[in-house]
Design a protein around this motif. Structure first.
Motif, PDB file in Angstrom:
ATOM      1  N   MET A  25     -13.612   3.359  47.983  1.00  0.00           N
ATOM      2  CA  MET A  25     -14.754   2.709  46.785  1.00  0.00           C
ATOM      3  C   MET A  25     -14.093   1.028  46.100  1.00  0.00           C
ATOM      4  N   GLY A  26     -14.850   0.151  46.402  1.00  0.00           N
ATOM      5  CA  GLY A  26     -14.812  -0.637  45.269  1.00  0.00           C
ATOM      6  C   GLY A  26     -13.481  -1.605  45.741  1.00  0.00           C
ATOM      7  N   ASP A  27     -13.135  -2.417  45.309  1.00  0.00           N
ATOM      8  CA  ASP A  27     -11.414  -3.891  45.825  1.00  0.00           C
ATOM      9  C   ASP A  27     -10.319  -2.743  46.285  1.00  0.00           C
ATOM     10  N   VAL A  28      -9.896  -3.158  47.072  1.00  0.00           N
ATOM     11  CA  VAL A  28      -8.275  -2.924  47.174  1.00  0.00           C
ATOM     12  C   VAL A  28      -7.597  -4.104  45.382  1.00  0.00           C
ATOM     13  N   ILE A  29      -6.450  -2.721  45.197  1.00  0.00           N
ATOM     14  CA  ILE A  29      -5.663  -3.609  44.143  1.00  0.00           C
ATOM     15  C   ILE A  29      -4.060  -3.298  44.115  1.00  0.00           C
ATOM     16  N   GLY A  30      -3.807  -3.641  43.359  1.00  0.00           N
ATOM     17  CA  GLY A  30      -1.702  -3.663  44.116  1.00  0.00           C
ATOM     18  C   GLY A  30      -1.385  -2.589  42.822  1.00  0.00           C
ATOM     19  N   SER A  31      -0.629  -1.517  42.881  1.00  0.00           N
ATOM     20  CA  SER A  31      -0.272  -1.174  41.587  1.00  0.00           C
ATOM     21  C   SER A  31       1.339  -1.531  41.719  1.00  0.00           C
ATOM     22  N   HIS A  32       1.881  -1.955  41.150  1.00  0.00           N
ATOM     23  CA  HIS A  32       3.290  -1.721  41.195  1.00  0.00           C
ATOM     24  C   HIS A  32       4.554  -1.514  39.315  1.00  0.00           C
ATOM     25  N   ILE A  33       5.308  -0.624  39.595  1.00  0.00           N
ATOM     26  CA  ILE A  33       6.016  -0.523  38.406  1.00  0.00           C
ATOM     27  C   ILE A  33       6.456  -1.626  37.701  1.00  0.00           C
ATOM     28  N   SER A  34       6.757  -2.363  37.511  1.00  0.00           N
ATOM     29  CA  SER A  34       7.408  -3.862  37.451  1.00  0.00           C
ATOM     30  C   SER A  34       6.467  -4.743  37.235  1.00  0.00           C
ATOM     31  N   TYR A  35       5.220  -4.421  36.881  1.00  0.00           N
ATOM     32  CA  TYR A  35       3.918  -6.131  37.253  1.00  0.00           C
ATOM     33  C   TYR A  35       4.381  -6.458  35.485  1.00  0.00           C
ATOM     34  N   TYR A  36       3.799  -5.433  34.685  1.00  0.00           N
ATOM     35  CA  TYR A  36       3.445  -5.388  33.059  1.00  0.00           C
ATOM     36  C   TYR A  36       5.145  -5.253  32.191  1.00  0.00           C
ATOM     37  N   GLY A  74       7.783   3.739  27.198  1.00  0.00           N
ATOM     38  CA  GLY A  74       8.399   3.906  25.603  1.00  0.00           C
ATOM     39  C   GLY A  74       7.651   4.140  24.482  1.00  0.00           C
ATOM     40  N   GLU A  75       8.145   4.629  23.442  1.00  0.00           N
ATOM     41  CA  GLU A  75       7.413   4.667  22.810  1.00  0.00           C
ATOM     42  C   GLU A  75       5.386   4.068  22.306  1.00  0.00           C
ATOM     43  N   ASP A  76       5.740   2.326  22.184  1.00  0.00           N
ATOM     44  CA  ASP A  76       4.422   1.654  22.329  1.00  0.00           C
ATOM     45  C   ASP A  76       3.972   1.586  23.824  1.00  0.00           C
ATOM     46  N   GLY A  77       4.443   3.025  24.854  1.00  0.00           N
ATOM     47  CA  GLY A  77       3.535   2.356  26.168  1.00  0.00           C
ATOM     48  C   GLY A  77       3.904   1.389  27.538  1.00  0.00           C
ATOM     49  N   GLU A  78       4.492  -0.002  27.022  1.00  0.00           N
ATOM     50  CA  GLU A  78       4.940  -0.697  27.321  1.00  0.00           C
ATOM     51  C   GLU A  78       5.945  -0.446  28.698  1.00  0.00           C
ATOM     52  N   GLY A  79       7.036  -0.040  28.225  1.00  0.00           N
ATOM     53  CA  GLY A  79       8.344   0.076  28.943  1.00  0.00           C
ATOM     54  C   GLY A  79       8.673   1.204  29.816  1.00  0.00           C
ATOM     55  N   ILE A  80       9.364   1.930  30.458  1.00  0.00           N
ATOM     56  CA  ILE A  80       9.334   2.599  31.769  1.00  0.00           C
ATOM     57  C   ILE A  80      11.123   2.458  31.522  1.00  0.00           C
ATOM     58  N   THR A  81      11.432   4.187  31.677  1.00  0.00           N
ATOM     59  CA  THR A  81      13.421   4.216  31.516  1.00  0.00           C
ATOM     60  C   THR A  81      13.291   5.104  32.601  1.00  0.00           C
ATOM     61  N   LEU A  82      14.239   4.786  33.260  1.00  0.00           N
ATOM     62  CA  LEU A  82      14.425   5.485  34.781  1.00  0.00           C
ATOM     63  C   LEU A  82      16.377   6.340  34.040  1.00  0.00           C
TER      64      LEU A  82
END
Length: 93
Positions: A25-36, A74-82
């Motif tokens: 349903m709806g338009d196709v969107i891309g999801s990438h871990i480093s987009y934001y 991350g605590e701010d919800g912005e960063g991702i750490t592996l």
């Protein structure tokens, strides 16, 4: 960075009963871990040394192995750490 040739669609295993309607349903969107945000990679020195030693001792040029770790937001919800903290050489079979 968007790399379309590496992007693959989500897929789920087949089951007898679905909890949702599988029709797109709806338009196709891309999801990438480093987009934001910029992801961070942290690796334990012991793990890196084990992987390096295994690669040097292996007679084949190519071999398979597993690097295991945890993914945290991350605590701010912005960063991702592996954080990679375990090396598993796998099995030949």
């Amino acid at each position: 960075r968007f790399v379309p040739r590496r992007m693959v669609p989500f897929s789920f295993p087949l089951s007898k009963c679905a909890l949702w309607d599988p029709v797109p349903m709806g338009d196709v969107i891309g999801s990438h871990i480093s987009y934001y945000s910029n992801p961070k990679l942290s690796m334990m020195e012991k793990t890196l040394r084990l992987a390096y030693r295994h690669a040097k001792q292996n007679e084949k040029k190519l071999f398979s192995c597993f690097l295991l770790g945890t993914l945290a937001v991350g605590e701010d919800g912005e960063g991702i750490t592996l954080t990679i903290d375990r090396f598993d050489p796998g099995r030949e079979v």
